[in-house]
Scaffold this motif. Structure first.
Motif, PDB file in Angstrom:
ATOM      1  N   CYS A  60      52.219 -22.485 -60.685  1.00 28.79           N
ATOM      2  CA  CYS A  60      50.967 -23.013 -60.157  1.00 28.79           C
ATOM      3  C   CYS A  60      49.834 -22.304 -60.879  1.00 28.79           C
ATOM      4  N   PHE A  61      49.080 -23.068 -61.651  1.00 22.80           N
ATOM      5  CA  PHE A  61      48.011 -22.470 -62.434  1.00 22.80           C
ATOM      6  C   PHE A  61      46.739 -22.366 -61.598  1.00 22.80           C
ATOM      7  N   GLY A  62      46.768 -22.897 -60.400  1.00 24.76           N
ATOM      8  CA  GLY A  62      45.557 -22.899 -59.582  1.00 24.76           C
ATOM      9  C   GLY A  62      45.778 -22.230 -58.242  1.00 24.76           C
ATOM     10  N   GLN A  63      46.428 -21.079 -58.266  1.00 25.90           N
ATOM     11  CA  GLN A  63      46.676 -20.368 -57.017  1.00 25.90           C
ATOM     12  C   GLN A  63      45.350 -19.960 -56.369  1.00 25.90           C
ATOM     13  N   LEU A 102      48.750 -31.444 -51.255  1.00 30.15           N
ATOM     14  CA  LEU A 102      48.799 -31.403 -52.720  1.00 30.15           C
ATOM     15  C   LEU A 102      50.246 -31.329 -53.196  1.00 30.15           C
ATOM     16  N   GLY A 103      51.012 -30.443 -52.564  1.00 27.04           N
ATOM     17  CA  GLY A 103      52.409 -30.273 -52.938  1.00 27.04           C
ATOM     18  C   GLY A 103      53.217 -31.527 -52.703  1.00 27.04           C
ATOM     19  N   LEU A 116      52.471 -30.092 -63.355  1.00 26.20           N
ATOM     20  CA  LEU A 116      52.133 -29.433 -62.096  1.00 26.20           C
ATOM     21  C   LEU A 116      51.137 -28.305 -62.362  1.00 26.20           C
ATOM     22  N   GLY A 117      51.362 -27.571 -63.443  1.00 29.73           N
ATOM     23  CA  GLY A 117      50.430 -26.518 -63.831  1.00 29.73           C
ATOM     24  C   GLY A 117      49.056 -27.086 -64.122  1.00 29.73           C
ATOM     25  N   VAL A 118      49.029 -28.176 -64.885  1.00 27.67           N
ATOM     26  CA  VAL A 118      47.754 -28.786 -65.257  1.00 27.67           C
ATOM     27  C   VAL A 118      47.015 -29.294 -64.024  1.00 27.67           C
ATOM     28  N   ILE A 119      47.744 -29.962 -63.134  1.00 27.49           N
ATOM     29  CA  ILE A 119      47.101 -30.538 -61.950  1.00 27.49           C
ATOM     30  C   ILE A 119      46.548 -29.441 -61.045  1.00 27.49           C
ATOM     31  N   THR A 120      47.337 -28.394 -60.812  1.00 26.95           N
ATOM     32  CA  THR A 120      46.853 -27.337 -59.927  1.00 26.95           C
ATOM     33  C   THR A 120      45.625 -26.654 -60.523  1.00 26.95           C
ATOM     34  N   LEU A 121      45.626 -26.480 -61.839  1.00 24.72           N
ATOM     35  CA  LEU A 121      44.449 -25.882 -62.487  1.00 24.72           C
ATOM     36  C   LEU A 121      43.236 -26.782 -62.286  1.00 24.72           C
TER      37      LEU A 121
END
Lengths: 345, 240
Positions: A60-63, A102-103, A116-121
């Motif tokens: 998760c890039f947007g923790q 979101l998840g 998933l990384g891109v979206i969370t960011l």
């Protein structure tokens, strides 16, 4: 048996850490106590990513989304209620609800890891812009003005549960924050040693195999993601309590990247690693900032490159491997199954 | 007539212009052992993926004991009692052999019983000595055994084995054949294999796939003597 053996070390370590935290105000001055408080709050945040990435395999890039939502939820609730106890509960609840939604869409929609990384960011940046544009009297929730890019100043800090008139001293707030870090750590250790913990690791290792054995990877990943959101939200409340202030920069890219660097350097697939990485790097950044000789981001970047090239596993796993090879050389027979199991969990 | 364990009707999957599985009607009785053979690209593994929900058919259906599972997801089909050893071993690499089997057993059982069942299967498969080794560090043949053990630990009623003997020594192949016959005493199996010696050891009825379709389905001796089967294996390009 394995579980108890593995936990014994963690419990002893936690007990020592707890004693150190409770006695720290006796021999450390207030300025340093304040510094350690924010380090510990950030270490809770590092644990949240260390858990979902290191064990659940979810990068998760947007923790910071959950961290920031927890922080804002705490600030708004504390101002309105005038009591920190329900505000802390909301600081966990709001990010969990957000993480669930979101998840659900990402995981049940079959979004692959990289996206998933891109979206969370992206979500964290959207939240940044959203909260940034809430300046003016129009944007307020109850008594709390969101304040746009200026943030919310003067947030009530922690009080004694049930007694809003008793505000914790900075030393007491430090103890609460430090103990929260220890409890989150131990809670995650127990979770990882449980069946649920072993199943999410199995899903990280091979999602197809887990599904072919009858486990629905989606629900396990979603629950993992939600737990990560809850812990990050708690970290947000601890952070606001430290500064009595929150602003949209809490959602900014810089922090998102830092959390990932903490976990990489400390070591993925362990829980102590992210804590070590977080404490070490925050201390380093503070020291560099005090000397004003170098740019902190430059140093951070250099350290990251060195680690990725030379210590790709991170500090904690590398030290563990070294200790293991030492151990097996000193005592002639190979490490027993118990020893391996102990180290792994 | 009783409901067959597994039945497919007109099962078809197309990828763009390629028909990988073409109108396959396949019926498996309770406790039957069936071998599935065919040259590379015949659609055997794709057929298995359709049975286990890893792919969904373009046309046709899959029935498990009369229940339509054509659009079901892999974990739902697994819960109905279908276990599969895939062609490329799907194992949990960073976990030990014991943990791999335990995860499989844990789905149906309590942690304590899962440990017991795991120990039992480990000793049956003679894996006890390597129980605490990481699966990622094992040789291909051993990984195959670990995956077979994992499938058994899930206690499925229908077992699909995709090339179980690949990468094994002669002795291991013989043990695999014995094991399959042993499992077959109580459960149904479908085995995909290239090794004809192996097929001769275990097979009763053999289904031959060619270019996605069933070429012939008969007793093993008749299938192996069949001229068309020899043609497709030697690549004489039977005009289908």
């Amino acid at each position: 048996m394995h579980l108890l053996n593995g936990m014994r070390g963690a419990l002893i370590g936690a007990a020592i850490a707890a004693v150190a935290i409770l006695t720290a105000p006796l021999y450390i001055d207030l300025f340093q106590i304040m510094q350690l408080t924010v380090f510990a709050a950030m270490a809770v945040l590092a644990l949240s990513l260390g858990f979902i990435w290191g064990y659940g395999g979810i990068l998760c890039f947007g923790q910071t989304s959950f961290f920031g939502l927890g922080a804002y939820a705490y600030a708004v609730a504390a101002i309105n209620f005038g009591d920190s106890t329900p505000a802390i509960a909301l600081a966990i609840l709001v990010p969990v609800i957000f993480a669930t939604l979101l998840g659900y869409f990402m995981i049940y929609g079959g979004i692959s890891d990289v996206y998933l990384g891109v979206i969370t960011l992206t979500v964290s940046l959207i939240l940044f812009n959203l909260v940034n544009s809430t300046a003016g009297d129009f944007y307020k929730i109850g008594e709390a003005r969101l304040g746009g890019f200026n943030g919310i100043p003067g947030v009530p800090t922690f009080n004694l549960p049930g007694d809003p008139s008793y505000i914790l001293t900075p030393e007491q707030a430090w103890m609460v924050t430090g103990m929260a870090l220890i409890l989150v750590y131990l809670g995650l250790r127990v979770l990882i040693a449980s069946s649920f913990g072993r199943i999410i690791v199995a899903i990280r290792e091979n999602e197809t195999r887990a599904a072919l054995l009858g486990y629905d990877p989606r629900i396990y990943k979603l629950i993992t993601f939600m737990i990560g959101g809850a812990i990050a939200g708690l970290a947000g409340a601890l952070y606001v309590n430290w500064g009595a202030f929150v602003s949209p920069t809490i959602f900014a890219l810089g922090l998102s990247a830092q959390i990932i660097i903490w976990v990489i350097i400390g070591g993925r697939g362990t829980l102590i690693g992210p804590v070590i990485g977080c404490l070490l790097l925050q201390w380093l950044v503070t020291e560099i900032g005090a000397q004003q000789a170098m740019d902190a981001n430059f140093v951070l970047g250099a350290i990251l490159i060195v680690f990725v090239l030379l210590v790709p596993k991170g500090i904690a796993p590398t030290l563990r491997d070294l200790a293991m090879s030492r151990l097996s050389r000193d005592t002639a027979p190979a490490p027993t199954a118990d020893a391996t199991a102990k180290v792994k969990t | 007539m009783s409901v067959p364990l597994l039945q497919t009707g007109g099962l078809t999957i197309r990828f763009g212009g390629v028909t990988a599985v073409d109108q396959v009607d396949f019926t498996l009785k309770e406790a039957e052992l069936r071998c599935l053979i065919g040259p590379n690209g015949a659609g055997k593994s794709t057929f298995f993926k359709l049975l286990t929900g890893q792919l969904h058919p373009t046309e046709g259906h899959v029935h498990l004991r009369g229940q339509d599972i054509s659009g079901a997801r892999p974990h739902e089909i697994a819960r109905l009692g279908v276990g599969i050893k895939t062609q490329v071993p799907n194992v949990f690499n960073a976990m030990t052999v014991q943990e791999n089997l335990w995860i499989a057993a844990r789905h149906k059982h309590t942690p304590a019983y899962a440990t017991e069942l795991t120990d039992q299967i480990l000793s049956e498969l003679r894996l006890t000595a390597i129980a605490h080794k990481e699966v990622g560090q094992l040789a291909h043949g051993q990984r195959q055994w670990v995956e077979i053990g994992t499938v058994l630990a899930g206690e499925p009623e229908l077992i699909l084995l995709d090339e179980p003997a690949a990468g094994m020594t002669h002795e291991e192949v013989e043990r695999t054949a014995e094991l399959i016959q042993d499992i077959n005493r109580s459960r149904a199996l479908v085995v995909v294999e290239h090794d004809m010696q192996f097929i001769k050891m275990i097979a009763k009825t053999v289904t031959v796939l060619h270019q996605g379709a069933v070429l012939i389905e008969d007793d093993v001796s008749r299938v192996l003597e069949d001229a068309r089967v020899r043609d497709v294996y030697l690549g004489k390009g039977l005009a289908a």
